[in-house]
Design a protein around this motif. Structure first.
Motif, mmCIF file in Angstrom:
data_model
loop_
_atom_site.group_PDB
_atom_site.id
_atom_site.type_symbol
_atom_site.label_atom_id
_atom_site.label_comp_id
_atom_site.label_asym_id
_atom_site.label_seq_id
_atom_site.Cartn_x
_atom_site.Cartn_y
_atom_site.Cartn_z
ATOM 1 N N PHE A 1 14.186 -0.789 -2.132
ATOM 2 C CA PHE A 1 14.579 -1.407 -0.860
ATOM 3 C C PHE A 1 13.371 -1.693 0.021
ATOM 4 O O PHE A 1 13.342 -2.686 0.750
ATOM 5 C CB PHE A 1 15.573 -0.499 -0.131
ATOM 6 N N VAL A 2 12.372 -0.817 -0.042
ATOM 7 C CA VAL A 2 11.139 -1.077 0.706
ATOM 8 C C VAL A 2 10.462 -2.322 0.153
ATOM 9 O O VAL A 2 9.985 -3.190 0.904
ATOM 10 C CB VAL A 2 10.195 0.133 0.642
ATOM 11 N N GLY A 3 10.412 -2.422 -1.179
ATOM 12 C CA GLY A 3 9.843 -3.624 -1.781
ATOM 13 C C GLY A 3 10.640 -4.870 -1.433
ATOM 14 O O GLY A 3 10.067 -5.936 -1.178
ATOM 15 N N ILE B 1 0.835 -1.204 0.000
ATOM 16 C CA ILE B 1 0.000 0.000 0.000
ATOM 17 C C ILE B 1 0.870 1.254 0.000
ATOM 18 O O ILE B 1 0.617 2.210 -0.733
ATOM 19 C CB ILE B 1 -0.940 -0.009 1.220
ATOM 20 N N GLY B 2 1.920 1.248 0.827
ATOM 21 C CA GLY B 2 2.813 2.399 0.861
ATOM 22 C C GLY B 2 3.474 2.660 -0.481
ATOM 23 O O GLY B 2 3.568 3.802 -0.935
ATOM 24 N N LEU B 3 3.912 1.590 -1.132
ATOM 25 C CA LEU B 3 4.546 1.747 -2.443
ATOM 26 C C LEU B 3 3.546 2.214 -3.496
ATOM 27 O O LEU B 3 3.885 3.028 -4.363
ATOM 28 C CB LEU B 3 5.180 0.426 -2.878
ATOM 29 N N ALA B 4 2.322 1.712 -3.417
ATOM 30 C CA ALA B 4 1.297 2.148 -4.370
ATOM 31 C C ALA B 4 0.979 3.631 -4.191
ATOM 32 O O ALA B 4 0.846 4.374 -5.172
ATOM 33 C CB ALA B 4 0.029 1.317 -4.196
ATOM 34 N N LEU B 5 0.883 4.086 -2.940
ATOM 35 C CA LEU B 5 0.637 5.507 -2.682
ATOM 36 C C LEU B 5 1.808 6.361 -3.164
ATOM 37 O O LEU B 5 1.612 7.447 -3.726
ATOM 38 C CB LEU B 5 0.394 5.728 -1.191
ATOM 39 N N ALA B 6 3.033 5.869 -2.957
ATOM 40 C CA ALA B 6 4.210 6.597 -3.436
ATOM 41 C C ALA B 6 4.199 6.706 -4.956
ATOM 42 O O ALA B 6 4.560 7.744 -5.529
ATOM 43 C CB ALA B 6 5.483 5.910 -2.958
ATOM 44 N N SER B 7 3.784 5.628 -5.616
ATOM 45 C CA SER B 7 3.718 5.656 -7.074
ATOM 46 C C SER B 7 2.677 6.665 -7.558
ATOM 47 O O SER B 7 2.926 7.419 -8.513
ATOM 48 C CB SER B 7 3.375 4.263 -7.600
ATOM 49 N N ILE B 8 1.530 6.711 -6.891
ATOM 50 C CA ILE B 8 0.487 7.683 -7.266
ATOM 51 C C ILE B 8 1.006 9.107 -7.075
ATOM 52 O O ILE B 8 0.806 9.988 -7.926
ATOM 53 C CB ILE B 8 -0.782 7.442 -6.431
#
Length: 221
Positions: free
Chosen positions: A133-135, A26-33
């Motif tokens: 790195f988060v992924g 979810i965090g990565l998806a929000l960062a991508s948006i």
């Protein structure tokens, strides 16, 4: 007894993931948006800046350029330079010093205006460097959970191992999806803004030179 088929679609992998891995996704998806919002905004901003730089390079020293409320680079540069121009050249001031005073005032104003287009690039830089790195953290955590499940079930068949590994690797995939466009966009915008800034400062210097040579009656108050 046949194992229950696992859903390997992106949504299925997300729903089946560990809560921590879900949080990572979810965090990565929000960062991508957020990155795509910055990319769209900066694309328009950079295009507008380039048009204003071209206008600044071809500007003439006339009253029509400095209309009240205008916030393009030409108006900003002239509004900064006119007070110095009205003061005129000092008795002890050489022509070069006079031009340098006009040039400094106009370049500073233009530089401040150009810098207004830079906020948001930090989001791209941070996402591009941190997201993989988060992924990877989500992947490592998911694989650890998979091995724990394997040990508990004492079954190392592919049908047991594959779902957990797929869920874990999906986190890395999302990290790369977020990071790759961010890095590419950051490099493009930094290069574009650097070039536009240099052109704008050069155009401001040329305009300052023309202003220093302008007769008093040509420039309105």
């Amino acid at each position: 007894m046949n194992p229950v088929p696992h859903d390997f679609t992106p949504l299925g992998l997300f729903l089946a993931a560990d809560p921590i891995v879900k949080a990572v996704m979810i965090g990565l998806a929000l960062a991508s948006i957020a990155c795509w919002a910055v990319i769209i905004e900066k694309s328009f901003a950079l295009g507008r800046l380039r048009r204003e730089v071209r206008a600044l390079a071809s500007a003439s020293v006339t009253p029509t350029i400095i209309a009240e409320g205008s916030d393009d680079l030409t108006a900003i540069a002239l509004r900064a330079g006119l007070p110095e121009w009205r003061l005129g050249q000092g008795v002890q001031e050489t022509d070069g010093e006079y031009r340098a005073r006009l040039d400094g005032a106009m370049r500073k104003a233009v530089l401040r205006a150009v810098r207004r287009t830079e906020p948001g690039l930090q989001i791209l830089a941070t996402t591009g460097s941190v997201a993989p790195f988060v992924g990877l953290f989500g992947t490592v955590w998911g694989i650890m959970n998979s091995f724990t499940g394997i040990a508990a079930s004492n079954d190392t068949s592919l049908a047991v191992v594959a779902p957990g590994i797929a869920e874990a690797l999906f986190a890395t995939a999302i990290g790369l999806v977020a990071a790759i466009p961010a890095v590419m966009a950051y490099n493009r915008f930094v290069g574009g803004l650097t070039g536009a800034r240099q052109e704008a400062l050069g155009a401001a210097s040329d305009l300052a030179l023309r202003l220093s040579r302008a007769p008093r009656q040509q420039v309105a108050g």
